[in-house]
Scaffold this motif. Structure first.
Motif, mmCIF file in Angstrom:
data_model
loop_
_atom_site.group_PDB
_atom_site.id
_atom_site.type_symbol
_atom_site.label_atom_id
_atom_site.label_comp_id
_atom_site.label_asym_id
_atom_site.label_seq_id
_atom_site.Cartn_x
_atom_site.Cartn_y
_atom_site.Cartn_z
ATOM 1 N N ARG A 88 0.836 -1.216 0.000
ATOM 2 C CA ARG A 88 0.000 0.000 0.000
ATOM 3 C C ARG A 88 0.864 1.257 0.000
ATOM 4 N N GLU A 89 2.015 1.172 0.648
ATOM 5 C CA GLU A 89 2.921 2.319 0.672
ATOM 6 C C GLU A 89 3.624 2.502 -0.673
ATOM 7 N N ALA A 90 4.007 1.392 -1.293
ATOM 8 C CA ALA A 90 4.758 1.470 -2.548
ATOM 9 C C ALA A 90 3.864 1.773 -3.744
ATOM 10 N N PHE A 91 2.596 1.303 -3.712
ATOM 11 C CA PHE A 91 1.704 1.463 -4.856
ATOM 12 C C PHE A 91 0.391 2.108 -4.424
ATOM 13 N N PRO A 92 0.381 3.419 -4.211
ATOM 14 C CA PRO A 92 -0.879 4.084 -3.848
ATOM 15 C C PRO A 92 -1.887 4.002 -4.994
ATOM 16 N N VAL A 93 -3.169 3.863 -4.646
ATOM 17 C CA VAL A 93 -4.223 3.698 -5.648
ATOM 18 C C VAL A 93 -5.270 4.784 -5.452
ATOM 19 N N ASP A 94 -5.495 5.574 -6.498
ATOM 20 C CA ASP A 94 -6.583 6.548 -6.451
ATOM 21 C C ASP A 94 -7.920 5.827 -6.543
ATOM 22 N N HIS A 95 -8.862 6.209 -5.680
ATOM 23 C CA HIS A 95 -10.230 5.658 -5.652
ATOM 24 C C HIS A 95 -10.246 4.175 -5.302
ATOM 25 N N GLY A 96 -9.224 3.673 -4.663
ATOM 26 C CA GLY A 96 -9.220 2.273 -4.271
ATOM 27 C C GLY A 96 -8.060 1.981 -3.336
ATOM 28 N N ARG A 97 -7.942 0.737 -2.948
ATOM 29 C CA ARG A 97 -6.815 0.337 -2.111
ATOM 30 C C ARG A 97 -6.487 -1.129 -2.368
ATOM 31 N N ILE A 98 -5.293 -1.518 -1.965
ATOM 32 C CA ILE A 98 -4.829 -2.882 -2.155
ATOM 33 C C ILE A 98 -5.237 -3.720 -0.949
ATOM 34 N N ASP A 99 -5.852 -4.880 -1.220
ATOM 35 C CA ASP A 99 -6.252 -5.820 -0.169
ATOM 36 C C ASP A 99 -5.744 -7.210 -0.541
ATOM 37 N N THR A 100 -5.540 -8.043 0.478
ATOM 38 C CA THR A 100 -5.143 -9.423 0.205
ATOM 39 C C THR A 100 -6.319 -10.166 -0.419
ATOM 40 N N ARG A 101 -6.006 -11.072 -1.327
ATOM 41 C CA ARG A 101 -7.057 -11.793 -2.033
ATOM 42 C C ARG A 101 -7.556 -12.973 -1.214
ATOM 43 N N THR A 102 -6.638 -13.711 -0.592
ATOM 44 C CA THR A 102 -7.007 -14.875 0.203
ATOM 45 C C THR A 102 -6.155 -14.888 1.466
ATOM 46 N N ASP A 103 -6.390 -15.859 2.297
ATOM 47 C CA ASP A 103 -5.574 -16.036 3.496
ATOM 48 C C ASP A 103 -4.306 -16.826 3.212
ATOM 49 N N THR A 104 -4.078 -17.193 1.952
ATOM 50 C CA THR A 104 -2.886 -17.962 1.597
ATOM 51 C C THR A 104 -1.638 -17.107 1.795
ATOM 52 N N PRO A 105 -0.632 -17.612 2.481
ATOM 53 C CA PRO A 105 0.588 -16.828 2.676
ATOM 54 C C PRO A 105 1.302 -16.586 1.356
ATOM 55 N N PRO A 106 2.159 -15.576 1.302
ATOM 56 C CA PRO A 106 2.918 -15.308 0.070
ATOM 57 C C PRO A 106 3.728 -16.540 -0.351
ATOM 58 N N LEU A 107 3.764 -16.800 -1.631
ATOM 59 C CA LEU A 107 4.456 -17.965 -2.162
ATOM 60 C C LEU A 107 5.880 -17.597 -2.570
ATOM 61 N N ARG A 108 6.787 -18.519 -2.327
ATOM 62 C CA ARG A 108 8.158 -18.324 -2.789
ATOM 63 C C ARG A 108 8.233 -18.658 -4.275
ATOM 64 N N ALA A 109 8.958 -17.839 -5.006
ATOM 65 C CA ALA A 109 9.099 -18.046 -6.452
ATOM 66 C C ALA A 109 10.413 -17.417 -6.904
ATOM 67 N N LEU A 110 10.678 -17.499 -8.188
ATOM 68 C CA LEU A 110 11.866 -16.882 -8.778
ATOM 69 C C LEU A 110 11.416 -15.879 -9.834
ATOM 70 N N ARG A 111 12.041 -14.724 -9.810
ATOM 71 C CA ARG A 111 11.800 -13.703 -10.827
ATOM 72 C C ARG A 111 13.100 -13.519 -11.601
#
Length: 364
Positions: free
Chosen positions: A107-130
């Motif tokens: 929420r701090e890094a990506f402010p949203v006008d007319h909205g906000r960032i919420d978690t989609r599910t209770d699933t913890p963040p997944l480890r991956a490779l970028r």
């Protein structure tokens, strides 16, 4: 202890890379070269080298400084071979941030006008490779026929967004330890678009740098052009004065010489312009595919009951989120805007039909 830096340090590292050894002997080093390498470079298999001119003179060691033919040949050998490969970076040993902390940082890094960032599910963040592409190149600058420069350039490019990483992020990744395990399978065809973007970025940097170098080189073009114009103006003036008082047959010859002088002047001015035309040439020598460990956070951008899915990735070695593009217009580093119909950014969320016939745009 010998100062292993500059041209000497590069050459000793290159010897090690090619299967040789070297031993510190105070103010000089003894390099033990493989037989084939010694033959190619016409050196003894055991060669004393130094970067100190006094040591080279008094003890008979080979003086290796910038510009020495052996250093140049080693550099050319390395550039022709290239430096390619896939590297998996190790995650930090510290405990990774949890879902709620990542949500707050998102929420701090990506402010949203007319909205906000919420978690989609209770699933913890997944480890991956970028995947991040690291491209290094040697740039040769030719400011004039007498002025030549060589510099190194490097770009770290995110394969997902095809955006260059900020320098501080690239520096952190460069200093991250490597995972000794095998790299994951990857389709190399996905690199094509990223390589084009990396080349364009390096070329843009080189163009800007070339303009600076050209400006610093002084006004040689103006000075030489002025001298040439002055020389030919005097020559033409002399021919024209002589033609005015010459007999008819002699006048025709002088007028022909004047025309030839004008053509020669035009050719000379073109030569001078070409002499001072600045150029640059890019020679790639490094291509690394970095596999960066991340935490993948699936979120929704909410506006009332409307929810727009978004995937964010936390770069574990750096401690920050990867950059975003606008989901609608692909603008880089967007300010997100949640509308009644879609998720966009302040650059693309506008209406073309202004209300009440007025000529302004309204953002939803």
């Amino acid at each position: 202890m010998i100062r292993k830096e500059g041209a000497l340090g590069f050459w000793l590292d290159w010897v090690e890379h090619n299967g040789g050894l070297w031993e510190d002997d105070g103010e000089r080093a003894f390099a033990v070269l493989p037989e084939t390498l010694a033959q190619d470079f016409e050196l003894a298999e055991e060669t004393a080298v130094t970067a100190d001119p006094d040591v080279a003179r008094e003890e008979g060691a080979l003086l290796l400084i910038t510009g020495h033919p052996l250093v140049t040949r080693a550099a050319e050998s390395l550039l022709s071979a290239g430096d390619t490969g896939t590297v998996t970076l190790s995650p930090p040993r510290s405990v990774p941030p949890g879902a709620q902390l990542l949500l707050a940082k998102a929420r701090e890094a990506f402010p949203v006008d007319h909205g906000r960032i919420d978690t989609r599910t209770d699933t913890p963040p997944l480890r991956a490779l970028r995947r991040v592409l690291r491209v290094g190149a040697l740039i040769g600058y030719e400011i004039s026929t007498e002025e030549h420069f060589q510099e190194q350039a490097e770009v770290y490019l995110d394969l997902t967004t095809r955006l260059p990483l900020p320098q501080r992020t690239a520096d952190r990744l460069a200093g991250t330890a490597r995972d000794p395990g095998p790299a994951q399978e990857f389709d190399p065809s996905a690199l094509e678009a990223a390589l084009i973007c990396a080349h364009q970025h390096i070329d843009k940097l080189a163009t800007a740098r070339r303009l600076i170098l050209a400006a610093q080189s002084g006004n040689g073009l103006e000075q030489e052009t002025a001298r040439a114009r002055e020389y030919y103006a005097a020559a033409l003036d002399s021919l024209e004065r002589r033609a005015r008082t010459a007999p008819q047959d002699r006048r025709a010859l002088l007028e022909a010489r004047a025309q030839s002088t004008r053509e020669e002047q035009a050719r000379r001015l073109i030569e001078i312009t070409e002499k001072f035309r600045a150029r640059h040439e890019i020679t790639p020598y490094r291509l690394h595919l970095l596999e960066v460990p991340v935490l993948r956070l699936e979120v929704d951008v909410s506006r009332g009951a409307r929810r727009y899915p978004l995937t964010l990735e936390w770069l574990l070695p750096v401690g920050e989120f990867a950059r975003l593009r606008c989901p609608t217009c692909t603008t880089d580093d967007p300010t997100l805007v949640a509308t009644k119909t879609h998720l966009g950014c302040e650059h693309c969320v506008t209406t073309k039909a202004p209300p009440h016939g007025h000529g302004h745009q309204t953002r939803y």
